[in-house]
Write an enzyme that holds these catalytic residues in place. Sequence first.
Site, mmCIF file in Angstrom:
data_model
loop_
_atom_site.group_PDB
_atom_site.id
_atom_site.type_symbol
_atom_site.label_atom_id
_atom_site.label_comp_id
_atom_site.label_asym_id
_atom_site.label_seq_id
_atom_site.Cartn_x
_atom_site.Cartn_y
_atom_site.Cartn_z
ATOM 1 N N SER A 49 -2.719 12.430 9.862
ATOM 2 C CA SER A 49 -2.374 13.754 10.373
ATOM 3 C C SER A 49 -1.079 14.268 9.745
ATOM 4 C CB SER A 49 -2.222 13.679 11.884
ATOM 5 O OG SER A 49 -1.162 12.814 12.211
ATOM 6 N N CYS A 50 -0.345 13.392 9.080
ATOM 7 C CA CYS A 50 0.907 13.788 8.433
ATOM 8 C C CYS A 50 0.630 14.679 7.227
ATOM 9 C CB CYS A 50 1.674 12.568 7.950
ATOM 10 S SG CYS A 50 2.350 11.554 9.260
#
Lengths: 200, 220
Positions: free
Chosen positions: B92-93
């Site tokens: 998700s980064c």
Amino acid sequence: MTDLENLSEVELDVLKELGNIGTGHAATSLSKLLNKDVFLSVPKVKIGEIKNLSSEFIGEVVAGVIIALQDLEEKRSGYLYIMFPEKSARKIAGDLFGLEELDEEMYASTIMEVGNILSSSFCDASADFMDIILLPSPPNFAVDVPTAVIDSVVSQMARKSDHIILFETSLSSDSDIEIYLAMLPEPCLLDDMMKILGQL
Amino acid sequence: MSSSILFVSNERGKVIFLTSRDVLVKSFCSLSNTCSFQDSCRSCDMVDAAKSHLMGTRSNLNIKNLDGELSAGIGEYKIGKNVLLKVMGLGSCIGVILSDVSTGLCGIAHVLLPGASNNGETKYAETAIEKMFEDMVKMGARKNRITAKFAGGAQVFKHMNLDILKIGDRNAISVEETLIKRNIPILAKDVGGEVGRNVIFNPADGSMIVKYTKGEVLWL
């Protein structure tokens, strides 16, 4: 609230013991499930900086199961992160069904169920032996490199601290089955543990 | 030189070779999706050119040496000149790259959370981008020449019941809004999807290399 950076030896030991008992029982369940001997590595507790997290995990793609843990007041106590390297995951799912090939949906739900069983026995043990109630959430499933799977959980924890406690161990069985288990406790779990210890 | 990083290009494709003791150990190739050797890089004119370059002979292909590599950990950013920049294992980064071609200064941030921080923590998108921008300007980059590329923000979970795991989209939106607010032109982006990424920036030609954890490679 307990400060993650400066945990005492006692606090680390308690945490290690919780993890030990939990994974011990998880290993027993796995052994029953697979009808094989399961070996447990000596667990490690690490306090690490979030920025170095990627060096803590294996580099290959894993089938990852994440389970959130809650206490009775519905406070988040932490997360269990179970990593099955792809080969092991396929082998476990194949062995359980007695089939070489499984369709993807079946494979995913089998691994989630194994994750579910492991986490439930982990939580059972912590309630039985330490009076620490942990309620597991339904499993969340992803197949990717370990950091990509865990980074959304880490981002939650990063709101409060730059450090993370990682309890790590691995389970293995005779023929090419390996499972890595990690627990990421929230500070409030440590508070609860200390409270219970204080009552002893 | 015991280890070096080479950028080789011709009219068909571009490739980054990581070498150690004059042996090619790793490559990121724009042709790898169609190449029968994939990552193993047995032999082709690019490989041959790189090898002969390492042996000290000239070749007719365009070869540039990079001065090492920098990797940003979760919530960090790194700035360099003519170095390969990397962020690895993004779920998700987001990997945000700022670069100024005119001075060769470039930076990469590994953004973990959307929004801004009250006390300068660079795990937050807005704070990371602003701090990296200012640092680059301090080091000599020209404000109005800095451009951006970013990738990441995947949603890797196939089965999910925790809302907190849906943070990828919010990260991507936050990065984009910050760049727009700061008037930093966005030259390329690759966000969303269900597969994790490694993001690498090649300063020699300004391209962002997105290597999906399942193998596919994009040059943007």
